[in-house]
Design a protein around this motif. Sequence first.
Motif, PDB file in Angstrom:
ATOM      1  N   ARG A 142      -2.474   0.421  12.824  1.00  0.00           N
ATOM      2  CA  ARG A 142      -2.564  -0.002  11.419  1.00  0.00           C
ATOM      3  C   ARG A 142      -3.702   0.768  10.727  1.00  0.00           C
ATOM      4  N   THR A 347      14.949  -3.428   2.087  1.00  0.00           N
ATOM      5  CA  THR A 347      14.200  -4.538   1.491  1.00  0.00           C
ATOM      6  C   THR A 347      14.045  -4.312  -0.017  1.00  0.00           C
ATOM      7  N   SER A 473       6.673 -13.796   0.533  1.00  0.00           N
ATOM      8  CA  SER A 473       7.707 -12.765   0.704  1.00  0.00           C
ATOM      9  C   SER A 473       7.242 -11.564   1.514  1.00  0.00           C
ATOM     10  N   GLY A 483       3.665  -2.190   3.228  1.00  0.00           N
ATOM     11  CA  GLY A 483       4.269  -1.499   2.086  1.00  0.00           C
ATOM     12  C   GLY A 483       4.366  -2.345   0.831  1.00  0.00           C
TER      13      GLY A 483
HETATM   14  C1  HEM Z   1      10.500  -5.780  -1.479  1.00  0.00           C
HETATM   15  C2  HEM Z   1      10.283  -5.033  -0.421  1.00  0.00           C
HETATM   16  C3  HEM Z   1       9.689  -5.516   0.875  1.00  0.00           C
HETATM   17  C4  HEM Z   1       9.641  -6.770   1.409  1.00  0.00           C
HETATM   18  C5  HEM Z   1      10.163  -8.063   0.812  1.00  0.00           C
HETATM   19  C6  HEM Z   1       8.977  -6.670   2.692  1.00  0.00           C
HETATM   20  C7  HEM Z   1       8.707  -7.748   3.517  1.00  0.00           C
HETATM   21  C8  HEM Z   1       8.071  -7.658   4.736  1.00  0.00           C
HETATM   22  C9  HEM Z   1       7.831  -8.764   5.625  1.00  0.00           C
HETATM   23  C10 HEM Z   1       8.255 -10.203   5.359  1.00  0.00           C
HETATM   24  C11 HEM Z   1       7.201  -8.293   6.710  1.00  0.00           C
HETATM   25  C12 HEM Z   1       6.752  -9.099   7.923  1.00  0.00           C
HETATM   26  C13 HEM Z   1       7.825  -9.118   8.986  1.00  0.00           C
HETATM   27  C14 HEM Z   1       7.385  -9.908  10.199  1.00  0.00           C
HETATM   28  O1  HEM Z   1       6.243  -9.880  10.573  1.00  0.00           O
HETATM   29  O2  HEM Z   1       8.231 -10.535  10.793  1.00  0.00           O
HETATM   30  C15 HEM Z   1       7.030  -6.871   6.524  1.00  0.00           C
HETATM   31  C16 HEM Z   1       6.408  -6.030   7.436  1.00  0.00           C
HETATM   32  C17 HEM Z   1       6.355  -4.681   7.291  1.00  0.00           C
HETATM   33  N1  HEM Z   1       6.777  -3.941   6.203  1.00  0.00           N
HETATM   34 FE1  HEM Z   1       7.581  -4.657   4.515  1.00  0.00          FE
HETATM   35  N2  HEM Z   1       8.658  -5.361   2.914  1.00  0.00           N
HETATM   36  C18 HEM Z   1       9.051  -4.622   1.830  1.00  0.00           C
HETATM   37  C19 HEM Z   1       8.885  -3.263   1.647  1.00  0.00           C
HETATM   38  C20 HEM Z   1       8.268  -2.419   2.535  1.00  0.00           C
HETATM   39  C21 HEM Z   1       8.028  -1.006   2.327  1.00  0.00           C
HETATM   40  C22 HEM Z   1       8.373  -0.244   1.051  1.00  0.00           C
HETATM   41  C23 HEM Z   1       7.456  -0.520   3.476  1.00  0.00           C
HETATM   42  C24 HEM Z   1       7.009   0.870   3.818  1.00  0.00           C
HETATM   43  C25 HEM Z   1       7.257   1.939   3.199  1.00  0.00           C
HETATM   44  C26 HEM Z   1       7.323  -1.631   4.397  1.00  0.00           C
HETATM   45  C27 HEM Z   1       6.799  -1.545   5.662  1.00  0.00           C
HETATM   46  C28 HEM Z   1       6.549  -2.618   6.484  1.00  0.00           C
HETATM   47  C29 HEM Z   1       5.954  -2.491   7.799  1.00  0.00           C
HETATM   48  C30 HEM Z   1       5.560  -1.213   8.497  1.00  0.00           C
HETATM   49  C31 HEM Z   1       5.818  -3.790   8.305  1.00  0.00           C
HETATM   50  C32 HEM Z   1       5.200  -4.204   9.632  1.00  0.00           C
HETATM   51  C33 HEM Z   1       3.731  -4.506   9.393  1.00  0.00           C
HETATM   52  C34 HEM Z   1       2.952  -4.856  10.643  1.00  0.00           C
HETATM   53  O3  HEM Z   1       3.457  -5.583  11.491  1.00  0.00           O
HETATM   54  O4  HEM Z   1       1.814  -4.402  10.743  1.00  0.00           O
HETATM   55  N3  HEM Z   1       7.816  -2.767   3.789  1.00  0.00           N
HETATM   56  N4  HEM Z   1       7.578  -6.499   5.313  1.00  0.00           N
END
Ligand code: HEM
Length: 535
Positions: A142, A347, A473, A483
């Motif tokens: 991270r 997403t 969310s 992100g």
């Molecule tokens: C509206 C758009 C988005 C929503 C609603 C969203 C939602 C989420 C959620 C709920 C998680 C947690 C999942 C879990 O732990 O079970 C997550 C993790 C993550 N998201 Fe997003 N996301 C979005 C857009 C993005 C974008 C644009 C990126 C990257 C370009 C991204 C990259 C990630 C990554 C890498 C994780 C893992 C983080 C970690 O565990 O350290 N997401 N997202």
Amino acid sequence: MLPKPPAILQSLQIHHVSYFVAGYALYVLLYRAMVYPRFFSPLSKVPGPPSKNLLLGHYLTFVKGEAGIPQREWAKQYGPVVRMMGVLGRERLILLSPEALQQIMVKGWLENPRPQFLRDILGLVAGYGLLTITGDAHKQLRKTMNPAFSVQNLMAQTDMYYEPIEGLVEILKEQVKDGGKVFPMYEWMGKVTLDIICETAFGYKTDSLHDPHNELAVAFEKLLALQSGVNIAKLIAVISLPGAPRLLASDWGFRHRKLIGRIPLLDSLEPLMESLRSIRSISRQMLRDKVADLSVAPDDMSTKKDIMSLLVRARKAELDLDPTVDTMSDTAMVDQVLTFLAAGHETTASGLSWTLWLLANDQESQRRLREEVTPVYKANPRPDYRTLKSLVWLDCVVNESLRVLPPVPQTMRMADTTDYIDGVLVPKGTLLNIPIRAINTWKQVWGEDAEEFRPARWLDLPKAYNSTFSMFSFITGPHGCIGKTMAVSEMKAVLVAVIANFEFNPAYVGQVTHPAAAITMKPEDNMPLLVTRVA
Ligand code: HEM
């Protein structure tokens, strides 16, 4: 010579052994599915819906129901801690109070990791990266990734959104005639967000908006088409078999994909393996190109703002300082970027589609948004990061849409130790369901109209609102979405352009939408909407 077995064993026949095995299996089944949860489990007194299906518990309600709704209804009836049954009597808890969320996601994030089956699925489809690791390895990764998502980098990246956005506006303008035209909005939002994420993650122009045959776009389309509750359920079943995740990712698995696909229930594996192979091979090629670029044109590379270029440059800087240092391998780097592609594409596409749906059904909010964004768009059709952030009603609309229809409607954790959560003694191994959609629309926080789309509530937040736990969310804590800021800013950039140019209405009278339950919550019918030109 071996001693002779006792007479009783000598008289055993094969059918005796089968009766014994069947009897034992029945005993385990009845004990695990009926007796233990009812009489011996420490969770037996936690309220929850009765389970009518001994084998599958409430599993089918989840798979077949609208995403996030069964949890919401149970939370209303039995909450804030609800017990439900999984397959073969495996107990799950649904938790939604801020205290529980603080303990699971923040304070005790290491003791409550993502369950292994979820990590296996995410690793297979999204790469082995931030979504699959935990503990120190996660902290380290991270730290490496954070600069790519800094506000400074996002500000520099915002301009990359506009080529795809302008492409979308052009296409809609060309096709919309007098009286308007119905578009499957989810499909178009999927194309524009794929083009944006490929540009920001790799610096690669997919142009899926104009070129439906682009290899990466085709592979993603194939992958996304497989995402349904039933397919995910099948994948969980397969992945839970020992050795299955490794086999599916292996060359042997790929070579025998046709054979594997012929096995009943495994029919979706062949297209899954094919699309993953093609996404990986394109990503590897892009990495090779970047590494080559770096050795011949350092000045050009240093201006590139995409995530992979940043990682390649950071690795080179580390090696220049100390050639013996242990840096990220090429495979690991491809996996990280794939994670961003997978986590950031669908997403954001879902978030945008739901926002347009909600605005199509709330003309007053749509009109007010147009009034706000049109002068900004006319002054500069490529508003920068700060301008997008300063638009108050746009912010209300995006927040409210992500609140009522969150693209990720739920997530899972698993208790790795026995501990009290929200006053309940939770045994090690219990699956914890984090019902994002239910948390976001909890009446105790948001009031009686919690389930309605009302952007103005963000101008006067309720007293019970907690900025970390009332709108979940993007979850929170060390696994919170990296992100988030990128996604919100990207959604705003798309909305400014489309709302300034077009009006959105339901495609037909009485239209309803069906949010399908899968990893992300997407409209089952691609969400047809009537699009007309703004006068
Ligand atoms: C509206 C758009 C988005 C929503 C609603 C969203 C939602 C989420 C959620 C709920 C998680 C947690 C999942 C879990 O732990 O079970 C997550 C993790 C993550 N998201 Fe997003 N996301 C979005 C857009 C993005 C974008 C644009 C990126 C990257 C370009 C991204 C990259 C990630 C990554 C890498 C994780 C893992 C983080 C970690 O565990 O350290 N997401 N997202």
